[in-house]
Design a protein around this motif. Structure first.
Motif, PDB file in Angstrom:
ATOM      1  N   SER A 277      33.247  10.701 -65.609  1.00 54.63           N
ATOM      2  CA  SER A 277      32.509   9.555 -66.151  1.00 54.63           C
ATOM      3  C   SER A 277      33.268   8.766 -67.220  1.00 54.63           C
ATOM      4  O   SER A 277      32.652   7.967 -67.935  1.00 54.63           O
ATOM      5  CB  SER A 277      31.177  10.042 -66.735  1.00 54.63           C
ATOM      6  N   ASP A 278      34.578   8.944 -67.339  1.00 55.07           N
ATOM      7  CA  ASP A 278      35.357   8.122 -68.262  1.00 55.07           C
ATOM      8  C   ASP A 278      35.470   6.711 -67.675  1.00 55.07           C
ATOM      9  O   ASP A 278      36.052   6.530 -66.601  1.00 55.07           O
ATOM     10  CB  ASP A 278      36.744   8.728 -68.444  1.00 55.07           C
ATOM     11  N   PRO A 279      34.950   5.682 -68.347  1.00 56.40           N
ATOM     12  CA  PRO A 279      34.967   4.336 -67.769  1.00 56.40           C
ATOM     13  C   PRO A 279      36.369   3.826 -67.479  1.00 56.40           C
ATOM     14  O   PRO A 279      36.585   3.111 -66.493  1.00 56.40           O
ATOM     15  CB  PRO A 279      34.270   3.483 -68.828  1.00 56.40           C
ATOM     16  N   ASP A 280      37.348   4.179 -68.306  1.00 56.05           N
ATOM     17  CA  ASP A 280      38.711   3.706 -68.064  1.00 56.05           C
ATOM     18  C   ASP A 280      39.288   4.335 -66.797  1.00 56.05           C
ATOM     19  O   ASP A 280      39.956   3.659 -65.998  1.00 56.05           O
ATOM     20  CB  ASP A 280      39.600   4.021 -69.268  1.00 56.05           C
ATOM     21  N   VAL A 281      39.055   5.632 -66.625  1.00 55.59           N
ATOM     22  CA  VAL A 281      39.521   6.295 -65.407  1.00 55.59           C
ATOM     23  C   VAL A 281      38.804   5.707 -64.193  1.00 55.59           C
ATOM     24  O   VAL A 281      39.418   5.483 -63.137  1.00 55.59           O
ATOM     25  CB  VAL A 281      39.305   7.811 -65.497  1.00 55.59           C
ATOM     26  N   PHE A 282      37.492   5.454 -64.319  1.00 54.74           N
ATOM     27  CA  PHE A 282      36.733   4.863 -63.210  1.00 54.74           C
ATOM     28  C   PHE A 282      37.354   3.527 -62.806  1.00 54.74           C
ATOM     29  O   PHE A 282      37.568   3.258 -61.615  1.00 54.74           O
ATOM     30  CB  PHE A 282      35.277   4.674 -63.632  1.00 54.74           C
ATOM     31  N   ALA A 283      37.647   2.680 -63.773  1.00 55.38           N
ATOM     32  CA  ALA A 283      38.223   1.371 -63.465  1.00 55.38           C
ATOM     33  C   ALA A 283      39.590   1.523 -62.807  1.00 55.38           C
ATOM     34  O   ALA A 283      39.930   0.802 -61.856  1.00 55.38           O
ATOM     35  CB  ALA A 283      38.325   0.539 -64.735  1.00 55.38           C
ATOM     36  N   GLU A 284      40.406   2.473 -63.298  1.00 56.47           N
ATOM     37  CA  GLU A 284      41.739   2.670 -62.725  1.00 56.47           C
ATOM     38  C   GLU A 284      41.653   3.122 -61.274  1.00 56.47           C
ATOM     39  O   GLU A 284      42.393   2.622 -60.404  1.00 56.47           O
ATOM     40  CB  GLU A 284      42.490   3.711 -63.556  1.00 56.47           C
ATOM     41  N   VAL A 285      40.776   4.073 -61.001  1.00 57.74           N
ATOM     42  CA  VAL A 285      40.671   4.606 -59.645  1.00 57.74           C
ATOM     43  C   VAL A 285      40.099   3.570 -58.687  1.00 57.74           C
ATOM     44  O   VAL A 285      40.614   3.372 -57.576  1.00 57.74           O
ATOM     45  CB  VAL A 285      39.822   5.891 -59.634  1.00 57.74           C
ATOM     46  N   MET A 286      39.027   2.890 -59.091  1.00 58.97           N
ATOM     47  CA  MET A 286      38.417   1.923 -58.187  1.00 58.97           C
ATOM     48  C   MET A 286      39.353   0.754 -57.907  1.00 58.97           C
ATOM     49  O   MET A 286      39.271   0.108 -56.858  1.00 58.97           O
ATOM     50  CB  MET A 286      37.089   1.426 -58.751  1.00 58.97           C
ATOM     51  N   ALA A 287      40.279   0.478 -58.816  1.00 55.77           N
ATOM     52  CA  ALA A 287      41.280  -0.558 -58.555  1.00 55.77           C
ATOM     53  C   ALA A 287      42.254  -0.117 -57.471  1.00 55.77           C
ATOM     54  O   ALA A 287      42.974  -0.951 -56.904  1.00 55.77           O
ATOM     55  CB  ALA A 287      42.038  -0.899 -59.837  1.00 55.77           C
ATOM     56  N   GLY A 288      42.291   1.168 -57.160  1.00 52.12           N
ATOM     57  CA  GLY A 288      43.183   1.664 -56.126  1.00 52.12           C
ATOM     58  C   GLY A 288      42.823   1.205 -54.737  1.00 52.12           C
ATOM     59  O   GLY A 288      43.611   1.374 -53.805  1.00 52.12           O
TER      60      GLY A 288
END
Length: 875
Positions: free
Chosen positions: A817-828
């Motif tokens: 649930s880290d928002p920064d990690v979420f944004a990084e992964v979904m940008a993949g």
């Protein structure tokens, strides 16, 4: 207990009992008065259009040609491996038989060659020889691309690919084709494949209209032929009113019937029987005209003699009854699944089906009419290619004039006393007595008397072996308050004076207005006189006294052994004990630690009612969930996050970039529910054209794969990953992520179907997770070094397959649930590694089927629950 009719509908108010249909066998008055199929189709029109709109989002028109292309390249590769010479050398089918092809597969190979010719993958010559084109594409690469573009069609692709991978061994007789279908993929196909879900939803819409037109006081007798794995059964059962329905599930295989008993344990109106449509049903325990609706999902075409089978189906229907059938027309995809089975081919001299068992779309209407069905209606996809690939058919058996149901023969060795409590009920008692008197009887005549004379007649020595008294209380209040009728207890006491050898029965007949008081009194008497046969019958008034008397006399003479009976003008029902069930609702009541032993056979729904979420606070978004994934399996404390996709209904302060009505995908806290509040930074907009179910598969598995392999294990391109997660969504996400990193993947799985899917998805090698020597095989494949990284729930003993400096990570353990990690992964997604995963979609009401698939360890891909706003979430 109270049982009453409310606006024509039988209603029961009971504490722990329920009303269940219990019809007699087929009789003369069983003609159905259902609307004609065309009327039912028209009434379902609006719902059918909504179903078609959702279906079009699956992009079937794009999937089908791409799937045929990939499958035919796999077939071409399989035939290449059968050839005794170079692929470009001309050959005949006899040459293949000489090289090991079993002669019984001649028709399959001939059909495959014709299909390959249509797609320019094989060419015939004038002398009857064939030549395969050179260089067929890599079928695994085509399949991976197909699943990336169409992840919803995992079930079809996985099953046809599994058979295709082993086709040479099957054609040579080295592998039994049934073994390729018996470890879960076939049920997966009929449960969650998009085509099956679409046809089942259409069948539900038609059945819903049949139910809307069905009388509320008459038993609905449903027969399903060829139920197989129960995919259509599971779709239709939640619609059926338990108190009205008798559902008979049949299949020619006893094993399928046994599996259905295990799969549907919570439906007490469901019976299971073997039925083979190639044999006369009357020799198998079925009677003509005994069913109002016959369901046949992809089963009619399997009959050896199709016209004869349709005649038998029509004979099983009551006059005016309806056949609801689902049929497939295109053999291409089915050849990849069932073509190796003997029953997939018609008789050699079948003029109706010269090539395959399937009929073309235009063949069905004239055949059904020829077999005696009328008023045919057909529906399904209204655009190509779906319109020509499958149909849903509704046809009726012609109606017949109603005939009175014949009464069972009157017993000559029974003294019948019909005791009416009041003068008002004497006409009914007299009419019943005349019907109970044997024809031309000089003795043993039934008598109708006022209740006060009943004890006096009982006390005289009975001339026969049995004394049966039918007590008919007044149909209106004749006593003060709730006082029970005194004559009832006096009759019960009079039975005590009979000789011990005399059989004694006391039937208590009540009207709805007097049911509660009289039934309670009868129940108390039954406890006081345990040897007394004391059935209680609630008789709802019909149009005439004669009709009421005939219904009551039939019940008295039939004596089927039930103790609490409800007779309506058009139906017979009995009272059954009901276990307490919690109220149905909209939040999944599930312990997230899926390693716990869940009771998946419990009949209670797995949803609990919850209050609507409050207005979203700062940074939060309210989402109307349309699709959700089940939480990942793990052994430690679970993280309360799951993937969802749906519509934004409200946003809190400080939220930008999202507004009500937006389609979103992301993470939600807690357990799956129909409405959630979640942080805006854990949501992303869903790409246009992407179905909710497909979008829901992306966030959580890809997040866990990234966190485990990149963040924790720091997997590098020159390393080997040993992956333990079968072929689940999380396992496929980890496999895709590792291949994107450049690593090679050694995977393990428990079932052959999972191993085939992992190979198709790009694994270097796949091992049997249950094989005792599997860790040693890992060492052999890695030249004794072992894997640098091991991920997933590895069983004990696998640590020796890990390199000395290797790392172990647990998939699904990190907090996603880290928002920064979420944004990084979904940008993949833009780099083709954070993409939707192949999945199977279950209606939310069938969450227990989804959980059973997960717990059995046979799941393929991600499991998605779909919330259908046109139907309840619970069964």
């Amino acid at each position: 207990m109270r049982c009453e009719l409310d606006a024509g509908q039988p209603t029961v108010t009971l504490d722990r009992t329920r009303l269940r249909a219990a019809p007699y066998g087929p009789g003369g008055d069983d003609t159905c008065a259902l609307p004609m199929p065309g009327v039912i189709l028209a009434r379902a029109g609006e719902q059918l259009e909504r179903i078609r709109t959702a279906w079009r989002a699956s992009r079937y028109e794009r999937f089908l040609p791409e799937a045929n292309h990939a499958l035919l390249h796999r077939f071409a590769g399989a035939l290449t491996r059968l050839l005794p010479t170079a692929p470009t050398t001309p050959f005949t089918v006899d040459d293949l038989i000489t090289a090991g092809l079993l002669p019984r597969h001649r028709r399959l190979v001939t059909t495959l060659l014709r299909l390959l010719r249509e797609h320019d993958l094989a060419h015939p010559s004038p002398d009857g020889r064939w030549r395969l084109t050179t260089g067929p594409a890599d079928p695994d690469e085509l399949t991976r691309a197909l699943l990336q573009r169409h992840p919803a069609f995992l079930a079809e692709v996985a099953l046809s690919t599994r058979v295709g991978r082993h086709l040479p061994a099957v054609l040579r007789g080295e592998t039994d084709p049934l073994d390729l279908l018996e470890d879960g993929p076939l049920q997966h196909l009929y449960d969650v494949a998009p085509v099956c879900r679409f046809t089942n939803r259409v069948a539900r819409a038609l059945l819903r209209q049949i139910l809307a037109a069905w009388p509320g006081d008459r038993t609905l007798r449903v027969l399903e032929v060829g139920a197989g794995t129960g995919g259509t059964t599971a779709a239709l059962l939640p619609l059926l009113p338990p108190h009205l329905t008798r559902y008979t599930l049949t299949d020619p295989s006893p094993l399928a019937c046994a599996a259905a008993r295990h799969r549907f344990p919570g439906h007490d109106f469901l019976d299971h029987h073997r039925l083979d449509l190639d044999t006369d049903p009357t020799t198998q325990g079925f009677t003509s005209g005994g069913h109002d609706v016959v369901i046949a999902a992809n089963t009619l075409h399997t009959a050896r003699d199709l016209p004869a089978a349709l005649d038998r189906v029509r004979s099983l229907l009551a006059p005016g009854g309806h056949l609801l059938a689902i049929e497939t027309h295109d053999p291409a995809l089915l050849l990849g699944t069932f073509g190796t089975l003997d029953h997939a081919w018609p008789a050699e001299d079948d003029p109706l089906r010269p090539c395959t068992t399937l009929l073309r779309r235009e063949q069905w209407p004239p055949l059904l009419r020829e077999c005696g069905f009328t008023h045919l209606a057909r529906t399904g996809d209204d655009t190509s290619p779906g319109r020509d690939t499958f149909s849903i058919l509704l046809a009726a058996r012609p109606r017949a004039r109603n005939r009175p149901r014949p009464l069972p023969p009157a017993a000559t060795r029974t003294r019948w006393i019909i005791a009416a409590e009041s003068e008002h009920e004497l006409p009914l008692a007299d009419a019943v007595a005349r019907l109970l008197t044997p024809p031309h009887a000089s003795t043993g005549k039934a008598v109708a008397v006022l209740a006060g004379q009943g004890p006096e007649l009982i006390s005289t020595r009975p001339p026969g072996e049995r004394v049966a008294v039918t007590f008919v209380p007044a149909g209106h209040a004749t006593r003060a308050g709730d006082e029970p009728p005194p004559a009832l207890r006096a009759i019960a006491r009079a039975f005590d004076a009979l000789p011990p050898t005399a059989r004694r029965s006391l039937y208590v007949v009540t009207r709805p207005a007097t049911a509660t008081t009289v039934q309670d009194a009868a129940t108390a008497i039954a406890r006081e006189h345990p040897g007394l046969h004391l059935p209680r019958i609630t008789l709802h008034p019909g149009e005439t006294i004669a009709a009421d008397a005939r219904r009551l006399a039939h019940e008295l003479l039939a004596t089927p052994g039930d103790h609490e009976i409800v007779l309506t003008p058009r139906g017979r029902f009995v009272i059954r004990e009901q276990p307490h069930t919690p109220p149905a609702s909209y939040a999944l009541d599930l312990d997230l630690d899926l390693d716990l032993d869940l009771d998946l056979e419990a009949p209670e729904p797995a949803w609990t009612r919850t209050a609507p979420p409050p207005p979203p606070g700062p940074g939060l978004v309210a989402v109307d969930v349309r699709a959700a994934t089940l939480p990942a399996r793990r052994t430690g404390a679970p993280h309360p996050w799951w993937s969802c996709a749906g519509l934004v209904t409200a946003v809190g302060d400080g939220v930008t970039g999202l507004r009500p009505g937006d389609r979103v995908t992301g993470l939600a806290p807690g357990t799956p529910a129909s409405h959630v509040l979640t942080p805006a930074r854990l949501l992303t907009t869903t790409p246009a054209g992407t179905p909710h179910a497909e979008a829901a598969t992306a966030p959580l598995p890809n997040l866990h794969a990234h966190l485990a392999l990149t963040v924790q294990a720091k997997l590098s391109p020159d390393e080997t990953l040993l992956l333990h997660d079968d072929a689940t969504g999380l396992g496929l996400a980890a496999l895709r992520h590792a291949r994107h990193c450049g690593a090679r993947v050694l995977a393990t799985a428990r079932t052959p179907a999972q191993r085939d899917l992992l190979l198709t998805f790009g694994a270097w090698h796949v091992l049997d997770a249950l094989a005792p020597d599997a860790p040693r095989q890992v060492l052999a494949l890695t030249d004794g070094r072992g894997a640098e990284v091991m991920a997933g729930p590895a069983p004990s003993g696998w640590e020796r397959a890990l390199a000395g400096d290797g790392r172990y990570v647990e998939l699904g353990a990190a907090d996603p649930s880290d928002p920064d990690v979420f944004a990084e992964v979904m940008a993949g997604a833009a780099r083709d590694w954070c993409l939707p995963l192949p999945y199977g979609a279950y209606p939310a009401a069938r969450v227990r089927d989804a959980l059973a698939s997960m717990r059995a360890g046979a799941a393929l891909g991600e499991i998605v629950l779909c919330f259908d706003r046109t139907a309840p979430f619970t069964k």
